[in-house]
Design a protein around this motif. Structure first.
Motif, PDB file in Angstrom:
ATOM      1  N   VAL A 159      23.446  40.168  34.257  1.00 52.52           N
ATOM      2  CA  VAL A 159      22.955  41.298  33.451  1.00 52.52           C
ATOM      3  C   VAL A 159      23.489  42.611  34.040  1.00 52.52           C
ATOM      4  CG1 VAL A 159      20.893  42.596  32.780  1.00 52.52           C
ATOM      5  CG2 VAL A 159      20.908  40.119  32.575  1.00 52.52           C
ATOM      6  N   SER A 160      23.574  42.664  35.351  1.00 52.85           N
ATOM      7  CA  SER A 160      24.178  43.844  36.002  1.00 52.85           C
ATOM      8  C   SER A 160      25.634  43.997  35.582  1.00 52.85           C
ATOM      9  CB  SER A 160      24.097  43.710  37.527  1.00 52.85           C
ATOM     10  OG  SER A 160      22.755  43.560  37.951  1.00 52.85           O
ATOM     11  N   LEU A 161      26.360  42.879  35.515  1.00 54.71           N
ATOM     12  CA  LEU A 161      27.754  42.921  35.087  1.00 54.71           C
ATOM     13  C   LEU A 161      27.867  43.414  33.642  1.00 54.71           C
ATOM     14  CD1 LEU A 161      30.750  42.250  35.507  1.00 54.71           C
ATOM     15  CD2 LEU A 161      30.234  39.910  34.782  1.00 54.71           C
ATOM     16  N   GLY A 162      27.001  42.904  32.761  1.00 55.76           N
ATOM     17  CA  GLY A 162      27.013  43.354  31.371  1.00 55.76           C
ATOM     18  C   GLY A 162      26.713  44.836  31.248  1.00 55.76           C
ATOM     19  N   THR A 163      25.799  45.335  32.078  1.00 51.97           N
ATOM     20  CA  THR A 163      25.466  46.763  32.063  1.00 51.97           C
ATOM     21  C   THR A 163      26.660  47.607  32.508  1.00 51.97           C
ATOM     22  OG1 THR A 163      23.160  46.235  32.571  1.00 51.97           O
ATOM     23  CG2 THR A 163      23.865  48.506  32.945  1.00 51.97           C
ATOM     24  N   ILE A 164      27.359  47.156  33.541  1.00 48.69           N
ATOM     25  CA  ILE A 164      28.543  47.882  34.028  1.00 48.69           C
ATOM     26  C   ILE A 164      29.612  47.947  32.937  1.00 48.69           C
ATOM     27  CG2 ILE A 164      30.461  47.773  35.671  1.00 48.69           C
ATOM     28  CD1 ILE A 164      28.467  46.563  37.679  1.00 48.69           C
ATOM     29  N   LEU A 165      29.808  46.843  32.213  1.00 49.13           N
ATOM     30  CA  LEU A 165      30.806  46.819  31.144  1.00 49.13           C
ATOM     31  C   LEU A 165      30.432  47.752  29.997  1.00 49.13           C
ATOM     32  CD1 LEU A 165      31.528  42.970  30.950  1.00 49.13           C
ATOM     33  CD2 LEU A 165      32.904  44.726  32.073  1.00 49.13           C
ATOM     34  N   ALA A 166      29.132  48.025  29.825  1.00 49.97           N
ATOM     35  CA  ALA A 166      28.678  48.875  28.716  1.00 49.97           C
ATOM     36  C   ALA A 166      28.759  50.358  29.032  1.00 49.97           C
ATOM     37  CB  ALA A 166      27.241  48.509  28.340  1.00 49.97           C
ATOM     38  N   ILE A 167      28.907  50.741  30.288  1.00 51.55           N
ATOM     39  CA  ILE A 167      28.854  52.157  30.691  1.00 51.55           C
ATOM     40  C   ILE A 167      29.883  53.028  29.968  1.00 51.55           C
ATOM     41  CG2 ILE A 167      29.337  53.704  32.654  1.00 51.55           C
ATOM     42  CD1 ILE A 167      27.723  51.792  34.393  1.00 51.55           C
ATOM     43  N   PRO A 168      31.141  52.584  29.760  1.00 53.19           N
ATOM     44  CA  PRO A 168      32.099  53.457  29.057  1.00 53.19           C
ATOM     45  C   PRO A 168      31.662  53.871  27.660  1.00 53.19           C
ATOM     46  CG  PRO A 168      33.272  51.696  30.182  1.00 53.19           C
ATOM     47  CD  PRO A 168      31.813  51.373  30.297  1.00 53.19           C
ATOM     48  N   SER A 169      30.789  53.098  27.017  1.00 48.91           N
ATOM     49  CA  SER A 169      30.337  53.449  25.663  1.00 48.91           C
ATOM     50  C   SER A 169      29.268  54.530  25.669  1.00 48.91           C
ATOM     51  CB  SER A 169      29.796  52.204  24.952  1.00 48.91           C
ATOM     52  OG  SER A 169      28.591  51.750  25.569  1.00 48.91           O
ATOM     53  N   PHE A 170      28.795  54.960  26.845  1.00 48.31           N
ATOM     54  CA  PHE A 170      27.725  55.957  26.935  1.00 48.31           C
ATOM     55  C   PHE A 170      28.258  57.390  26.980  1.00 48.31           C
ATOM     56  CE2 PHE A 170      25.332  52.483  29.469  1.00 48.31           C
ATOM     57  CZ  PHE A 170      25.099  51.773  28.293  1.00 48.31           C
ATOM     58  N   GLY A 171      29.555  57.551  26.979  1.00 43.14           N
ATOM     59  CA  GLY A 171      30.137  58.891  26.990  1.00 43.14           C
ATOM     60  C   GLY A 171      30.779  59.236  28.327  1.00 43.14           C
ATOM     61  N   ASP A 172      31.523  60.333  28.334  1.00 42.05           N
ATOM     62  CA  ASP A 172      32.275  60.741  29.530  1.00 42.05           C
ATOM     63  C   ASP A 172      31.359  61.123  30.687  1.00 42.05           C
ATOM     64  OD1 ASP A 172      34.591  60.346  28.130  1.00 42.05           O
ATOM     65  OD2 ASP A 172      34.760  62.443  27.471  1.00 42.05           O
ATOM     66  N   GLU A 173      30.225  61.760  30.364  1.00 42.09           N
ATOM     67  CA  GLU A 173      29.325  62.195  31.441  1.00 42.09           C
ATOM     68  C   GLU A 173      28.732  60.996  32.184  1.00 42.09           C
ATOM     69  OE1 GLU A 173      25.303  64.929  32.111  1.00 42.09           O
ATOM     70  OE2 GLU A 173      26.271  64.844  30.143  1.00 42.09           O
ATOM     71  N   ALA A 174      28.265  60.003  31.420  1.00 43.10           N
ATOM     72  CA  ALA A 174      27.709  58.796  32.047  1.00 43.10           C
ATOM     73  C   ALA A 174      28.785  58.064  32.844  1.00 43.10           C
ATOM     74  CB  ALA A 174      27.118  57.875  30.985  1.00 43.10           C
ATOM     75  N   GLN A 175      29.986  58.040  32.296  1.00 46.59           N
ATOM     76  CA  GLN A 175      31.077  57.358  32.997  1.00 46.59           C
ATOM     77  C   GLN A 175      31.425  58.086  34.292  1.00 46.59           C
ATOM     78  OE1 GLN A 175      34.321  56.574  30.379  1.00 46.59           O
ATOM     79  NE2 GLN A 175      35.458  55.348  31.861  1.00 46.59           N
ATOM     80  N   LYS A 176      31.318  59.409  34.273  1.00 48.92           N
ATOM     81  CA  LYS A 176      31.600  60.192  35.483  1.00 48.92           C
ATOM     82  C   LYS A 176      30.514  59.980  36.531  1.00 48.92           C
ATOM     83  CE  LYS A 176      32.623  64.912  36.995  1.00 48.92           C
ATOM     84  NZ  LYS A 176      32.733  66.336  36.572  1.00 48.92           N
ATOM     85  N   ASN A 177      29.248  59.926  36.103  1.00 46.66           N
ATOM     86  CA  ASN A 177      28.138  59.729  37.043  1.00 46.66           C
ATOM     87  C   ASN A 177      28.138  58.331  37.654  1.00 46.66           C
ATOM     88  OD1 ASN A 177      27.237  62.333  36.539  1.00 46.66           O
ATOM     89  ND2 ASN A 177      25.847  61.687  34.894  1.00 46.66           N
ATOM     90  N   TYR A 178      28.668  57.373  36.911  1.00 44.24           N
ATOM     91  CA  TYR A 178      28.692  55.981  37.398  1.00 44.24           C
ATOM     92  C   TYR A 178      30.136  55.507  37.587  1.00 44.24           C
ATOM     93  CZ  TYR A 178      23.736  55.776  36.166  1.00 44.24           C
ATOM     94  OH  TYR A 178      22.378  55.998  36.083  1.00 44.24           O
ATOM     95  N   ASP A 179      30.980  56.390  38.127  1.00 47.74           N
ATOM     96  CA  ASP A 179      32.384  56.012  38.310  1.00 47.74           C
ATOM     97  C   ASP A 179      32.559  54.901  39.348  1.00 47.74           C
ATOM     98  OD1 ASP A 179      31.533  57.549  40.407  1.00 47.74           O
ATOM     99  OD2 ASP A 179      33.379  58.738  40.567  1.00 47.74           O
ATOM    100  N   TRP A 180      31.527  54.688  40.168  1.00 48.54           N
ATOM    101  CA  TRP A 180      31.595  53.629  41.185  1.00 48.54           C
ATOM    102  C   TRP A 180      31.317  52.242  40.601  1.00 48.54           C
ATOM    103  CZ3 TRP A 180      27.058  51.050  40.986  1.00 48.54           C
ATOM    104  CH2 TRP A 180      25.951  51.739  40.484  1.00 48.54           C
TER     105      TRP A 180
END
Length: 489
Positions: free
Chosen positions: A131-152
């Motif tokens: 489920v953690s892996l699925g969440t990581i794969l979904a992060i790019p769909s949340f927008g540039d700001e979310a992707q920047k905050n979770y770039d790790w």
């Protein structure tokens, strides 16, 4: 969750991706809250799915499929190791087998509901990682700001894979160790011989009726004339060729396992203390398996000459034999071999082309954020689509015989559903589906005690009902005799 070939790991990843995307993009929830809610829902799905598998496994048609298809080791464990196991041990041993097939098998063997329900705990560690892996794969769909905050997060994908794989290896090793520790018990190896024999003749197109199984038609525990039963043959070899140390190390107590979770984990982690001894046990067990197969085949060959006789006496009935689908190019020669080579090279070349022209131009972030639009002309050229079409055309040409057979099977499945199963072996009520281990004339004490302890409540009640009917029949006969005597007087 119910399809036997659909692994739960795929469901976990999809749940993490879809649930988190839904809560964040549609409901405006935070990523952290969405993750924990998605994890909770996934765990609920696992437990509810295991219950669905359990009840589906009780359907006669599914039981027939399971008896023919599931590995003999799984079926043998059901009749021995898992018969008296607690929920914790069932969860550990279940990690050795496919998760959905394992759930169906628990219903097939009529395991207590609470035992199968709580044994699903073993899927939770795997669910957390995936489920953690699925969440990581979904992060790019949340927008540039979310992707920047979770770039790790993208860098954590290999770590998540590693942790999940580590748990799967540990759990599978624990389960395999438990099976190995019980493989020398009489209840386990007799069940293994039983299921190997049943599946062998099922593939030949023969299956026992209720009458035939009650009469031990396969001569597993008793044989005619001066011949040996299969159990006697295997037992003789084991007594003659196995040393006591091997028997002791593979004959864990078959009685009800009363160890608690902490004690059970400690035993799993602390034994065996001598790795060399464990390797010796595995080598001996492998040799024993090979020899058992030879003895089995000898028994089967002797029995095959009598198959038609048992069909005439209604001890066996005929079913459709297993279809073996051979690839068109299996025995390729001459020009067929040249075509085979060209097709193989074409599949390899077009596969590389799909990767170079399509996969390399569509990154994970673009695929998640844009969806199907990521395959537009900006990212994928016409040559990429040509390459993809050619790849699948060549694949279909190579496996055309398999595809035709699968299409026929799908058509038969739809026909079966539409006609409510009006045809096929599932409508033959005389076919045996339970396959309790038959009585053994020369059974050792261990086998007799296990058979007495492992009788289900249903079997015990059935025996009580039979005895009541017999007693009632005797009373009626006595009354009839008395009436006749009075009439004669």
């Amino acid at each position: 969750m119910i399809t036997p070939l659909a692994p739960g790991s795929v469901v976990d990843v999809c749940a993490g991706f879809l649930f988190v995307s839904l809560f964040v993009n549609n409901e405006g929830a935070s990523i952290e809250a969405s993750y924990f809610v998605a994890l909770g829902l996934t765990v609920v799905l696992h437990f509810s799915g295991s219950c669905a598998q359990y009840y589906v496994g009780k359907i006669p048609a599914v039981q027939i499929w399971a008896n023919k298809t599931l590995p003999p080791e799984m079926l043998a464990a059901s009749d021995s190791v898992l018969k008296t196991a607690n929920w914790f041990k069932v969860g550990v041993v279940g990690q050795v087998f496919m998760d959905t097939a394992n759930g169906l098998n628990q219903g097939r063997m009529d395991m207590p509901f609470c035992t199968q329900f709580w044994s699903e705990y073993a899927s939770i560690p795997n669910a957390i990682g995936l489920v953690s892996l699925g969440t990581i794969l979904a992060i790019p769909s949340f927008g540039d700001e979310a992707q920047k905050n979770y770039d790790w997060a993208e860098d954590a994908i290999p770590l998540v894979f590693m942790i999940t794989s580590l748990w799967q290896m540990i759990a599978s090793s624990w389960g395999a160790k438990e099976l190995l520790a019980s493989s020398g018990t009489v209840p386990y190896w007799t069940a293994l011989e039983k299921w190997a024999t049943i599946q062998y003749f099922y593939r030949k197109g023969y299956v026992p009726t209720h009458k035939g199984w009650d009469n031990d038609v396969y001569q597993l525990g008793k044989a005619d004339n001066d011949e040996q039963s299969l159990f006697d043959t295997i037992e003789e070899y084991r007594k003659t060729n196995l040393d006591k140390s091997h028997v002791a190390s593979t004959s864990m107590d078959f009685k009800k396992d009363t160890r608690g979770c902490a004690k059970y984990c400690k035993d799993l982690c602390s034994t065996p203390k001598e790795p060399d001894a464990q390797r010796k046990v595995i080598r001996t067990q492998k040799k024993l398996t090979e020899m058992s197969l030879e003895l089995r085949k000898t028994h089967w060959e002797r029995f095959e000459m009598k198959l038609e006789e048992f069909v005439k006496t209604d001890d066996l009935t005929k079913v459709d034999p297993e279809k073996v689908i051979a690839n068109y190019f299996d025995d390729a020669e001459g020009w067929t071999l040249v075509i085979h080579l060209l097709l193989t090279m074409g599949i390899f070349a077009t596969g590389l082309g799909c990767y170079a022209i399509i996969a390399r131009n569509v990154s994970l972030a673009i695929a998640v954020s844009q969806g199907v639009a990521a395959l537009g002309s900006d990212n994928v050229s016409i040559y990429g689509w040509i390459c993809l079409i050619l790849f699948w055309v060549l694949i279909i040409m190579y496996f055309h015989k398999e595809y035709v057979e699968h299409i026929k099977d799908i058509g038969f499945s739809f026909y079966y559903l539409c006609t409510c199963g009006s045809k096929g072996e599932t409508t033959n009520e005389s076919i045996e589906t339970v396959f309790n281990t038959p009585e053994w004339d020369n059974a050792p004490k261990e086998f007799q005690e296990f058979m007495a302890k492992s009788k289900s409540k249903a079997n015990i009640q059935e025996e009580i009902d039979v005895k009541k009917e017999e007693a009632l029949g005797l009373e009626q006969e006595e009354v009839a005799l008395e009436v006749n005597e009075e009439v004669e007087e």
